[in-house]
Scaffold this motif. Structure first.
Motif, PDB file in Angstrom:
ATOM      1  N   MET A  87       3.176  -3.592  -4.299  1.00  7.95           N
ATOM      2  CA  MET A  87       3.285  -4.682  -3.432  1.00  7.95           C
ATOM      3  C   MET A  87       1.911  -4.375  -2.407  1.00  7.95           C
ATOM      4  O   MET A  87       1.514  -3.013  -1.835  1.00  7.95           O
ATOM      5  N   ASN A  88       1.470  -5.101  -1.944  1.00  7.15           N
ATOM      6  CA  ASN A  88       0.334  -5.017  -1.004  1.00  7.15           C
ATOM      7  C   ASN A  88       0.281  -5.059   0.557  1.00  7.15           C
ATOM      8  O   ASN A  88       0.927  -5.698   1.641  1.00  7.15           O
ATOM      9  N   GLN A  89       0.276  -3.611   1.140  1.00  4.51           N
ATOM     10  CA  GLN A  89       0.403  -3.466   2.460  1.00  4.51           C
ATOM     11  C   GLN A  89      -0.964  -4.059   3.030  1.00  4.51           C
ATOM     12  O   GLN A  89      -0.645  -3.571   4.370  1.00  4.51           O
ATOM     13  N   SER A  90      -2.680  -4.058   2.479  1.00  5.70           N
ATOM     14  CA  SER A  90      -2.613  -4.736   3.507  1.00  5.70           C
ATOM     15  C   SER A  90      -2.537  -6.327   3.832  1.00  5.70           C
ATOM     16  O   SER A  90      -3.469  -6.587   4.935  1.00  5.70           O
ATOM     17  N   ASN A  91      -1.372  -6.486   3.241  1.00  2.00           N
ATOM     18  CA  ASN A  91      -0.936  -7.791   4.159  1.00  2.00           C
ATOM     19  C   ASN A  91       0.124  -8.015   5.016  1.00  2.00           C
ATOM     20  O   ASN A  91       1.219  -7.198   4.882  1.00  2.00           O
ATOM     21  N   PRO A  92      -0.418  -7.936   6.711  1.00  2.38           N
ATOM     22  CA  PRO A  92       0.435  -7.805   7.366  1.00  2.38           C
ATOM     23  C   PRO A  92       1.697  -8.196   7.380  1.00  2.38           C
ATOM     24  O   PRO A  92       2.802  -8.340   7.835  1.00  2.38           O
ATOM     25  N   TRP A 115       0.395 -11.319  -1.958  1.00  2.00           N
ATOM     26  CA  TRP A 115       1.757 -10.407  -1.802  1.00  2.00           C
ATOM     27  C   TRP A 115       1.458  -9.225  -2.309  1.00  2.00           C
ATOM     28  O   TRP A 115       2.892  -7.948  -1.978  1.00  2.00           O
ATOM     29  N   ILE A 116       1.430  -9.196  -3.753  1.00  2.12           N
ATOM     30  CA  ILE A 116       1.418  -8.074  -3.993  1.00  2.12           C
ATOM     31  C   ILE A 116      -0.299  -7.634  -4.689  1.00  2.12           C
ATOM     32  O   ILE A 116      -1.032  -8.961  -4.254  1.00  2.12           O
ATOM     33  N   HIS A 117      -0.564  -6.007  -5.922  1.00  4.53           N
ATOM     34  CA  HIS A 117      -1.733  -7.110  -6.331  1.00  4.53           C
ATOM     35  C   HIS A 117      -1.472  -6.713  -7.462  1.00  4.53           C
ATOM     36  O   HIS A 117      -1.053  -6.401  -8.307  1.00  4.53           O
ATOM     37  N   TYR A 118      -2.217  -8.240  -7.214  1.00 10.80           N
ATOM     38  CA  TYR A 118      -2.620  -8.799  -9.078  1.00 10.80           C
ATOM     39  C   TYR A 118      -3.644  -8.842  -9.971  1.00 10.80           C
ATOM     40  O   TYR A 118      -5.300  -9.291  -9.273  1.00 10.80           O
ATOM     41  N   TRP A 119      -3.943  -8.225 -11.093  1.00 13.76           N
ATOM     42  CA  TRP A 119      -5.051  -7.682 -11.264  1.00 13.76           C
ATOM     43  C   TRP A 119      -5.454  -8.973 -12.683  1.00 13.76           C
ATOM     44  O   TRP A 119      -4.420  -9.181 -13.576  1.00 13.76           O
ATOM     45  N   LYS A 120      -6.553  -9.334 -12.249  1.00 14.76           N
ATOM     46  CA  LYS A 120      -6.809 -10.434 -13.222  1.00 14.76           C
ATOM     47  C   LYS A 120      -7.071 -10.413 -14.460  1.00 14.76           C
ATOM     48  O   LYS A 120      -6.910 -10.553 -15.508  1.00 14.76           O
ATOM     49  N   GLU A 121      -7.278  -8.650 -14.606  1.00 16.95           N
ATOM     50  CA  GLU A 121      -7.359  -9.024 -16.134  1.00 16.95           C
ATOM     51  C   GLU A 121      -6.186  -8.291 -17.358  1.00 16.95           C
ATOM     52  O   GLU A 121      -6.164  -7.478 -17.853  1.00 16.95           O
ATOM     53  N   LYS A 171     -14.431   4.373  -5.930  1.00 10.81           N
ATOM     54  CA  LYS A 171     -13.853   3.588  -5.253  1.00 10.81           C
ATOM     55  C   LYS A 171     -12.568   2.842  -6.552  1.00 10.81           C
ATOM     56  O   LYS A 171     -11.862   2.603  -5.371  1.00 10.81           O
ATOM     57  N   THR A 172     -13.357   2.726  -7.452  1.00  9.64           N
ATOM     58  CA  THR A 172     -12.058   1.883  -8.627  1.00  9.64           C
ATOM     59  C   THR A 172     -11.127   3.147  -9.077  1.00  9.64           C
ATOM     60  O   THR A 172      -9.991   2.605  -9.040  1.00  9.64           O
ATOM     61  N   ASP A 173     -11.714   4.412  -9.059  1.00  7.64           N
ATOM     62  CA  ASP A 173      -9.971   5.647  -9.114  1.00  7.64           C
ATOM     63  C   ASP A 173      -9.340   4.856  -8.281  1.00  7.64           C
ATOM     64  O   ASP A 173      -7.846   5.148  -8.581  1.00  7.64           O
ATOM     65  N   ALA A 174      -9.642   5.000  -6.695  1.00 10.63           N
ATOM     66  CA  ALA A 174      -8.746   4.958  -5.815  1.00 10.63           C
ATOM     67  C   ALA A 174      -7.901   3.634  -5.575  1.00 10.63           C
ATOM     68  O   ALA A 174      -6.692   3.654  -5.365  1.00 10.63           O
ATOM     69  N   GLU A 175      -8.751   2.190  -6.223  1.00  9.02           N
ATOM     70  CA  GLU A 175      -7.851   1.257  -5.866  1.00  9.02           C
ATOM     71  C   GLU A 175      -6.669   1.069  -7.250  1.00  9.02           C
ATOM     72  O   GLU A 175      -6.002   0.658  -7.419  1.00  9.02           O
ATOM     73  N   ASN A 176      -7.139   1.716  -8.527  1.00 13.23           N
ATOM     74  CA  ASN A 176      -6.404   1.956  -9.219  1.00 13.23           C
ATOM     75  C   ASN A 176      -5.168   2.443  -9.163  1.00 13.23           C
ATOM     76  O   ASN A 176      -4.082   2.011  -9.642  1.00 13.23           O
ATOM     77  N   CYS A 177      -5.600   3.614  -8.123  1.00 13.31           N
ATOM     78  CA  CYS A 177      -4.040   4.149  -8.028  1.00 13.31           C
ATOM     79  C   CYS A 177      -2.952   3.721  -6.622  1.00 13.31           C
ATOM     80  O   CYS A 177      -2.096   4.016  -6.793  1.00 13.31           O
ATOM     81  N   MET A 178      -3.735   3.232  -5.925  1.00 12.96           N
ATOM     82  CA  MET A 178      -3.279   2.367  -4.985  1.00 12.96           C
ATOM     83  C   MET A 178      -2.415   1.219  -5.020  1.00 12.96           C
ATOM     84  O   MET A 178      -1.752   0.515  -5.215  1.00 12.96           O
ATOM     85  N   ASP A 179      -3.517   0.711  -5.794  1.00 11.41           N
ATOM     86  CA  ASP A 179      -3.340  -1.022  -5.908  1.00 11.41           C
ATOM     87  C   ASP A 179      -2.660  -1.429  -7.510  1.00 11.41           C
ATOM     88  O   ASP A 179      -1.820  -2.469  -7.817  1.00 11.41           O
ATOM     89  N   LYS A 226      -2.974   3.473   2.236  1.00 10.78           N
ATOM     90  CA  LYS A 226      -2.977   4.294   3.482  1.00 10.78           C
ATOM     91  C   LYS A 226      -2.893   3.762   5.077  1.00 10.78           C
ATOM     92  O   LYS A 226      -1.745   4.197   6.088  1.00 10.78           O
ATOM     93  N   LYS A 227      -3.482   3.231   5.860  1.00 12.83           N
ATOM     94  CA  LYS A 227      -3.235   2.392   6.135  1.00 12.83           C
ATOM     95  C   LYS A 227      -2.126   1.145   7.048  1.00 12.83           C
ATOM     96  O   LYS A 227      -1.513   2.079   7.844  1.00 12.83           O
ATOM     97  N   GLY A 228      -1.547   1.132   5.438  1.00  7.46           N
ATOM     98  CA  GLY A 228      -0.173   0.061   5.454  1.00  7.46           C
ATOM     99  C   GLY A 228       0.373   1.219   5.862  1.00  7.46           C
ATOM    100  O   GLY A 228       1.676   0.836   6.556  1.00  7.46           O
ATOM    101  N   ILE A 229       0.830   1.615   4.772  1.00  6.49           N
ATOM    102  CA  ILE A 229       2.178   2.842   4.919  1.00  6.49           C
ATOM    103  C   ILE A 229       2.222   3.917   6.120  1.00  6.49           C
ATOM    104  O   ILE A 229       3.574   4.134   6.607  1.00  6.49           O
ATOM    105  N   ALA A 230       0.938   3.946   6.428  1.00  5.66           N
ATOM    106  CA  ALA A 230       0.918   4.735   8.585  1.00  5.66           C
ATOM    107  C   ALA A 230       1.384   4.044   9.627  1.00  5.66           C
ATOM    108  O   ALA A 230       2.122   4.130  10.324  1.00  5.66           O
TER     109      ALA A 230
END
Length: 618
Positions: free
Chosen positions: A303-308, A257-263, A285-293, A340-344
């Motif tokens: 929030m994880n907007q890739s979760n429908p 439901w959220i972006h959970y970071w193991k580390e 890719k890691t920089d994009a993930e760090n920004c969005m997630d 990006k896809k989720g907010i669109a």
């Protein structure tokens, strides 16, 4: 910055971690809905202890289209087709075998007439931004409540001060007199963090107005009172993050439901805030993930907007508030930090439901190409087949220029040239009239702190109120309020004088304002009320001239009207050779300066005093 706080173990899904009542049905969201929506499918969240171990049945023979269970047995998501429901009310029954153990009466209300085609804010409007906790305390009895953690303390710059919805309602005539036509409040939904919760961006209940501001009914009444005055209400909506005290965050439906970071500690990892990684073709890719997630802050789980289910919850919630309160638009916080896809998808589904609804997103970037990427139908974003569907963005590059320009002398890239260069990039935007222009907001240095004189205030307001786009003002600047961001956000969000009964200076009324406050207010009032009927300012084209000697001249024009704006940012009077501006002036011999009220000859030359502006109707 929000201080570090202990975060609940938000990924714990065991029902034993929470204290539940014996009733299996704790919550139903949304609590009710409407018939006749364009999208007839409604997903209802049903919540209670181990509710997934029961069966759910609807009364009146209504069919459930889908039952979705998740990791946490305390949640079930049921989908119905509202077009297939003929009764105004029906029961959601929770059954254990043949035994009915609990039920909820669900209502499908009738929509207001022409609700789907409601008007929204446009370039005809002037938007006024309020921090509700700091504007006016209309109901002192709700300053503290038993269900909210942080208590009122006006001595604490970063604490709750008691401003509320009632205080806003009581002062709407002040805004109406000034010429404001649209109201944007920072979030009014419940934010139950133990401290620094007054800003409202760490929300704990998305279906509930914070009781320190009032009730859901009060919010609806605010919209109604605005509409009586031909004014509009814009909700500040937060999609990127929720608050750590959210009842859903405390008992997550599922870990994703959220972006959970193991580390990270308890799942937290701060965003790198590098929004360019969203579209940078060279970005790792890691920089994009760090920004969005990454999380915006420790008390704001991302929030994880890739979760429908997350996206659907937010879509329905925004639609619910629009329908319930009669909203006239949305402002979306931290828009470019979202998936990006989720907010669109979120944006498109809302604007599909309300085709005329304007939504402005906070895209806090410092390059016009990067900002224009996020506006609907951007040709830049189309290169990668992306469309945000976001109608409007905020003109942060103009804000950046305004923060420096009135302090600077003329130069190749300084002084009024900064403003000219900003508008030179207008071709990048797919809809240039639908961007928000502003000198400041609740996150930036106060304009009157940066400049501290009415002359520069007049220059800035002349600019903001005559260029393309939707002008936005920040509460209190119209009476000269200042505040130093270097002392913390609390200082740029000071209490409006007169909003509390103990205040000695009541700036809401002319007789209560100081001479200086009236000078600021009267100038603002004159320009705002003049602008209301000027279609040439709302939708006209722009013709501008390269600044000379720190004097910027531009025209707004259409087939019927022309307005010439002159901003002399020089500390000395300047004389303009008007032949240079013949393309804009045409053959008009004279005009009227709406600021001074004087007739202005437009033949040969024109002298304009130091640090002065003119708005000349031709």
């Amino acid at each position: 910055m929000i201080p570090m706080k202990k975060i609940y173990t938000i990924f714990a899904l065991s029902a034993a971690s929470l204290a539940f009542s014996q009733k299996p049905l704790e919550k139903v969201e949304p609590a009710f809905w409407w018939k006749g929506m364009k999208n007839p499918e409604l997903q209802i969240l049903v919540y209670g202890k181990d509710i997934a171990n029961n069966e759910i049945e609807l009364s009146d023979g209504i069919q459930i289209k889908n039952v979705q269970k998740v990791e946490n047995p305390n949640y079930v998501f049921i989908t119905v087709n509202t077009n297939e429901i003929s009764v105004p009310k029906f029961k959601i029954n929770i059954k254990n075998g043949k035994k009915n153990v609990d039920s909820y009466t669900y209502e499908l209300k009738q929509r207001e007439s022409n609700s789907a085609n409601r008007d929204s804010f446009t370039s005809k409007d002037v938007m006024y931004l309020i921090m509700p906790d700091r504007f006016a305390n209309g109901n002192p009895s709700n300053d503290n409540t038993k269900d909210t953690a942080e208590k009122s303390d006006r001595k604490n710059p970063g604490g709750r001060h008691g401003g509320d919805i009632e205080g806003i309602i009581k002062n709407l005539d002040y805004l109406k007199e000034m010429g404001v036509t649209a109201l944007w409040n920072t979030p009014l939904l419940e934010d139950n963090e133990p401290s620094y919760s007054y800003h409202g961006y760490a929300q704990s209940d998305y279906y509930k107005i914070d009781p320190r501001y009032g009730t859901n009914e009060d919010y609806k009444r605010l919209a109604n009172e605005l509409h009586k005055r031909d004014m509009k209400l814009i909700m500040d909506y937060v999609t990127n993050h929720w608050g750590s005290q959210s009842w859903i965050i405390k008992d997550l439906p599922s870990k994703d439901w959220i972006h959970y970071w193991k580390e990270g500690e308890k799942g937290f990892k701060r965003s790198n805030y590098r929004m360019t990684a969203q579209f940078d073709t060279n970005a790792a890719k890691t920089d994009a993930e760090n920004c969005m997630d990454g999380w915006f802050d420790t008390t704001m789980p991302d929030m994880n907007q890739s979760n429908p289910l997350v996206v659907n919850y937010m879509v329905q919630n925004a639609v619910w508030w629009t329908e319930y309160a009669g909203l006239d638009g949305l402002r979306v916080d931290t828009y470019s930090y979202n998936d990006k896809k989720g907010i669109a998808e979120w944006t498109k589904r809302i604007t599909d439901e309300y085709p005329n609804l304007n939504i402005v997103g906070e895209v806090w970037m410092h390059d016009q190409a990067q900002m224009s990427y996020w506006q609907k139908d951007s040709k830049i974003a189309a290169i990668e087949n992306y469309n945000s569907y976001l109608p409007s963005v905020m003109d942060f590059t103009l804000h950046d220029a305004i923060g420096q320009v009135f302090k600077e002398k003329s130069g190749w890239d300084s002084g009024m040239q900064r403003v000219y260069d900003n508008f030179a990039n207008d071709f990048l935007y797919p809809d240039i009239n639908n961007i928000l222009v502003f000198a400041e907001n609740h996150d930036t240095q106060r304009f009157n702190q940066s400049y501290s004189n009415i002359e520069d205030y007049k220059l800035a307001m002349t600019l903001i109120l005559t260029v393309r786009g939707i002008p936005q003002l920040y509460y209190g600047s119209e009476i000269g309020m200042s505040g130093d961001k270097g002392k913390g956000d609390g200082d740029i969000r000071r209490d409006f004088p007169g909003g509390w009964k103990e205040d000695s200076n009541n700036a809401f009324v002319k007789s209560g304002r100081t001479e200086s406050q009236n000078q600021y207010f009267d100038f603002t009032k004159k320009l705002l009320n003049w602008r209301k009927s000027k279609e040439v300012i709302h939708t006209g084209k722009t013709l501008h001239y390269v600044p000379e000697n720190n004097v910027y001249v531009y025209f707004r024009y259409n087939d019927k009207d022309r307005v010439m704006t002159i901003i002399n940012n020089n500390t000395e009077a300047q004389t303009l050779n008007l032949k240079r501006f013949s393309e804009g002036i045409k053959n008009v011999a004279q005009g009227k300066d709406i600021i001074s009220g004087k007739e202005i000859s437009l033949q040969n030359s024109l002298s304009i005093p130091a640090k002065t502006s003119m708005i000349i109707e031709l």
